[in-house]
Design a protein around this motif. Sequence first.
Motif, mmCIF file in Angstrom:
data_model
loop_
_atom_site.group_PDB
_atom_site.id
_atom_site.type_symbol
_atom_site.label_atom_id
_atom_site.label_comp_id
_atom_site.label_asym_id
_atom_site.label_seq_id
_atom_site.Cartn_x
_atom_site.Cartn_y
_atom_site.Cartn_z
ATOM 1 N N ALA B 890 -80.104 41.071 48.395
ATOM 2 C CA ALA B 890 -78.730 41.218 47.915
ATOM 3 C C ALA B 890 -77.745 40.744 48.979
ATOM 4 N N LYS B 891 -77.984 41.113 50.239
ATOM 5 C CA LYS B 891 -77.041 40.737 51.301
ATOM 6 C C LYS B 891 -76.968 39.218 51.449
ATOM 7 N N SER B 892 -78.118 38.550 51.466
ATOM 8 C CA SER B 892 -78.102 37.097 51.633
ATOM 9 C C SER B 892 -77.448 36.415 50.446
ATOM 10 N N SER B 893 -77.654 36.993 49.243
ATOM 11 C CA SER B 893 -77.020 36.449 48.033
ATOM 12 C C SER B 893 -75.512 36.603 48.095
ATOM 13 N N ILE B 894 -75.078 37.834 48.419
ATOM 14 C CA ILE B 894 -73.632 38.092 48.483
ATOM 15 C C ILE B 894 -73.008 37.189 49.540
ATOM 16 N N ALA B 895 -73.679 37.077 50.683
ATOM 17 C CA ALA B 895 -73.135 36.268 51.771
ATOM 18 C C ALA B 895 -72.992 34.808 51.360
ATOM 19 N N GLY B 896 -74.003 34.280 50.660
ATOM 20 C CA GLY B 896 -73.942 32.884 50.261
ATOM 21 C C GLY B 896 -73.177 32.662 48.971
ATOM 22 N N VAL B 953 -80.352 30.249 43.455
ATOM 23 C CA VAL B 953 -79.827 29.525 42.283
ATOM 24 C C VAL B 953 -78.297 29.522 42.312
ATOM 25 N N ALA B 954 -77.737 28.517 41.629
ATOM 26 C CA ALA B 954 -76.278 28.370 41.625
ATOM 27 C C ALA B 954 -75.620 29.413 40.723
ATOM 28 N N GLU B 955 -76.310 29.711 39.640
ATOM 29 C CA GLU B 955 -75.767 30.685 38.695
ATOM 30 C C GLU B 955 -75.614 32.045 39.399
ATOM 31 N N PRO B 956 -74.462 32.713 39.262
ATOM 32 C CA PRO B 956 -74.244 33.954 40.020
ATOM 33 C C PRO B 956 -74.983 35.145 39.412
ATOM 34 N N MET B 957 -76.291 35.007 39.311
ATOM 35 C CA MET B 957 -77.121 36.078 38.764
ATOM 36 C C MET B 957 -78.226 36.398 39.740
ATOM 37 N N PHE B 958 -78.575 37.665 39.773
ATOM 38 C CA PHE B 958 -79.593 38.148 40.685
ATOM 39 C C PHE B 958 -80.709 38.710 39.826
ATOM 40 N N LEU B 969 -79.002 41.540 37.537
ATOM 41 C CA LEU B 969 -77.657 41.993 37.883
ATOM 42 C C LEU B 969 -76.776 40.794 38.189
ATOM 43 N N PRO B 970 -75.511 40.817 37.704
ATOM 44 C CA PRO B 970 -74.610 39.744 38.116
ATOM 45 C C PRO B 970 -74.297 39.872 39.608
ATOM 46 N N LEU B 971 -74.147 38.760 40.267
ATOM 47 C CA LEU B 971 -73.833 38.748 41.694
ATOM 48 C C LEU B 971 -72.585 39.583 41.980
#
Lengths: 256, 985
Positions: B890-896, B953-958, B969-971
């Motif tokens: 989650a942290k790396s996703s949120i950061a990027g 992925v580019a789509e803001p979904m996790f 979950l949505p980003l």
Amino acid sequence: MRKPSVIILSGYGLNTEEETKTAFELAGARARIVHINDLIARPSLLDATQIAVVPGGFSYGDDTGSGNAYGNRLKQHLGRTLERFLARDTLMLGICNGFQILTKAGILPGALIANNNARYTCRWADVEVAGESPWLGGITRMSVPIAHGEGKYYAPPAMLAELKKNNAIALAYAEGETARHFGLPFNPNGSLENIAGVTAYDGRVLGLMPHPERAVRFTQLPHWTLVREDYARAGKKLPTKGPGLQLFRNAVKYFA
Amino acid sequence: MTYRISVSSKVDDGRARVFLRTLQNAFPKSGLTATSFVQVYAIDAELTPEQAQEAAERFTDPLIESYGIGEIPLPREYTFAIEIGFLPGVTDNVGHTAREMIEDLTGRTFVQGEDVYTSGVLFLRGEVSAREAEGFARELHNPLIERASVFARGDMIPLVVPKVRLGQTPAADIVDLEVSDAVLMRISKEGIAGRGPLALPLASMRAIRDHFKRLGRKPTDIELESLAQTWSEHCKHTIFADPIDEVREGIYRRYIKGATKKIRKMKGRKDFCASVFTDNAGAIAFDKDYLVTHKVETHNSPSGLDPFGGSVTAIVGVNRDCLGFGLGAKPIANTYGFCVGNPLDQREFYRDESRTKSLLPARRILEGVVKGINVGGNQSGIPTPLGFIVVDDSYRGKPLVFGGTVGLIPRRLPRTALGSKKKIALGKRAYEKRARPGDLVVMLGGRVGLDGIHGATFSSVELSKGSPATAVQIGDPITQKKFSDALVREARDRALYTSITDNGAGGLSGSVGEMARESGGCEIALEQVPLKYPGLAPWQIWLSESQERMTLAVPAKKWPELKALFESRDVEATAIGRFTDSGRVVVRHHDKIVLDLSLDFLHDGRPVHKQKSKKPRKGKMRRAPQAPAASFGNSLLKLLACPSVGSTSFVAQQYDHEVLGSSVTKPLQGRGLVNADAAVIEPLASSAKGVVLSHGYAPWYSQLDTYAMAAASIDTAVRNAVCAGAHRDHLAILDNFCWSSSDTPERLYELKEAARACYDTAVAHGVPFISGKDSMFNDFRGFGAQGDAVHIAALPTLLISAIGVMPDASKAMTLDFKRPGDLLYLVGETHDELGASAYYAVRDARGGVVPQVFARKNAKAYDALTKAIDAGLVASAIGLSRGGLSVALAKSSIAGQLGARIDITKAAKKLPAEAFLFSESQGRMLVSVRPDACKRFEQRFKGVPFARIGEVVAEPMFSVTHSEGSIELPLAALADAYRSFFKNW
């Protein structure tokens, strides 16, 4: 090219003199750090100097207002010396606390008051060049860090009109690369008309809140590890310089 | 003559806005609508009315402010006014600057007794009752250091001059120790005539009594105080030093120093340590010309009483440890850590049974300590690239405030003085020092007052009602900055002194007593010490912890040059005695000897205390039953919303991390500004080398196993550093133990276990300890809201701070996902280790086992990552810690600000999905790699467990597919949760 000579003031809590010196040296100048008390003792040091800088910092801990005590000290002991210095074809720069000091010393117009968020704020911002100054040639926009608690520019309406008339609003915060990247408001402190820097003496004296001296190296950028990836994928060599360096190069060029 | 100058703002006033925001947040139901603020200067000095007016003009910027002299101008509309000023003797930095401005203006230095005192008057508008106004005043001031008065509309606001008046005769008293053991212990507990604790055990009190009996005289108060300071747990680290069970040399020598010794031997010629344990900081090689130093301190007890002052002092104090390393290292980075109670906790606690002395609310403690490092660090011009916050109820009684400072020092002094041909000291080693007999004892910096008396003994005891208010000091960063510049830029390189140390715990008694060991003795004339105000007793001058002071050893022939240099930098330097080789510390006060102790007794007379530990009974509990898979997504959001996991960006954004221009990786990384657990700086413009800093801590595991806690702390610090680009073969660590109830055998057992883990893990990783500190009594004993007795003991906590050098800072790594399509690797093995995990905490579940550290295995994985990073194959890396894999993803996703598509069904093998997602197993990292580098990346991980688990992925979904279902979950939901806890701070 002849290297211009730079004096960067220090003392009483100024603290960015070393990176400022580095930036001037990278740009090809000869720079030295001089304690304000040494300059008061030997004002003639300025005679052989082309560029005088009051760098950033926390002079007197911002007590009685940011830049106030140092500005008063400068005015009382070096007011005449600086007048003489500026009567020659010289350049002067006030960065962050140095800008605040130069306003309090009466060399630059206006005042810097508490940020809208009323808190010391350290982040990157983007500025665009709005006025004319030897410091700013060839720059239209640049990304630079800010680090201040009292950086919101204020001038009463008449003074503001005068500034505009004289083309003395040098830099304005604008929507740009880093603000967009991080999704941050482009005006970081609520500055009047987004003002980030002003000039006096026909543009020869520049005061600005952002820190161009902390943006002279590529790896100082806030998103350089992402940019590095794009370079790696494109098979390109990494840049080494940062956007703030041009400002210092301009000063050197002015005396070339 | 006393003048009162009031300055008010004519334009939008930031200070008034802060007050309004603070009060509206704390009192959401009040009718307060607006505030205005007046800054007041009470000038108690001989000035002419014209000079006073000129001073007022200088205090005022006419563009934005106006001033009045005399009565405070009252606004037309307000309901109440609150004036807040300092209590007598409390450091008043604004007053100090105002005084300097007046001195500059008049050209006359203030004489003793003249001063400027500042206060602030806040005018309240809106429907506010008198009771509410009183409540506001309580919220806005700290009665230990400030006074507050409330005035109704129209009331005159009287002029207050908080001058210190000490009605005592400044002489040394004789103390009779020929008394019963019970009386000896009362003297130890309450102090000489109730002055505050000596905090010595009975055996030490007896040893002192017997020593003076042999001498045939009675000790003076200053002798007794001096011994108590020098022998205190705080200064001598008695618990770490003394034998415990079978560990006869003590756990410090066996496990901490022992690990370093062993590692340095193993490294042989590759040993990079330069100075370990002996000096005020530890030092390792930076390059052939420079060393980097590091030191981390705690300032817990004072921060519990005055969070702001305590925390300013924590950071400027540890800056002095840096300045006091060798002949003076230049501070180049600060680090911080706050372990605090939950700021939302509304429970009230009192230090006394009658419930008059309350603990500050948890929220104000956190606000105060955050602000302290803001002021201390920012004003000193030292970047703060790294820090953390841990929230746990066990820190509600006494917060832990960590402050660290990294320094840079040349290996050798220059061969010639700057700008002169004079040869000086011919390249003497800058990281060594020795006061010589005949050198002058010089005190540098601020003046001495009653501040911080009993600081060292006080921090060796629990926070209770007897805690002395004078234990609180407020830092003055600018005074320190002035001498700091002059020391490391000028005096050091001109070889104007032979030794230097900081005045910290115990004040002069500590610093001079310590330096006297270098020469073999000293003689001090206490009346030479410059005082803030008259009337201090000799013991007070000797022990005061007034801030911003260093002690130097100055050769007599260099003294005029040194004095002139500091005078020109507006820094007071005073010779107060001489170093000798008499073997004694002799202190005079106006020619009368008040202290005469042999160095041997002072430093080595303390009786050794044999400690016994006992294994605590802790039943093993089976892990809690698994939660339904449908709850995993929600649990992840809850984890991200925890204050110890989620964003603390409000702190990093108010701490300057760009000053000195050395920043390489930022405290907040990626577009999404996620807190990093490591930072890279480039300290020298002329070198491409980087310094990597990281931290590791896992106090939660102490609930189950302190060995595992300590091992995880070290492994985490190493992992965080490696993920930022550090090399394990040029990495050192510092230990800060913060324990509680350390006089009980069970806690001692846990301490011993933690120390043993330190040895095992450090040796396995080959990372030597270079410096450390411990604080043993982080307990609060007091009373609850109903007057019920309360004991709050901090979780046994170990902070590991790592410092390493990387050859090329442009290889530094950040934690944010970079580009869609990059592949995700989980490096390391996951086990079912949910005991004391953050996941169990949000589920309120118990049981299970804590993560174990397999350091040798982990080290292999870390080295593989280092090689991959250096080869340019890694796009992002993050160490897995609190919250496990799910939180790292989650942290790396949120950061990027990029999505991730993960499938762990294969990688989890037989492990339940819950454990794979949330287990905090050590030694693991999440790495993203661009597709064309994958093959080369995998080649570097031969023999290391790793699994490819998905892609960016580019789509803001996790989305995470696991054996029992999936998390979708949505980003934005992740990011909102991550930023939720401190959103409005």
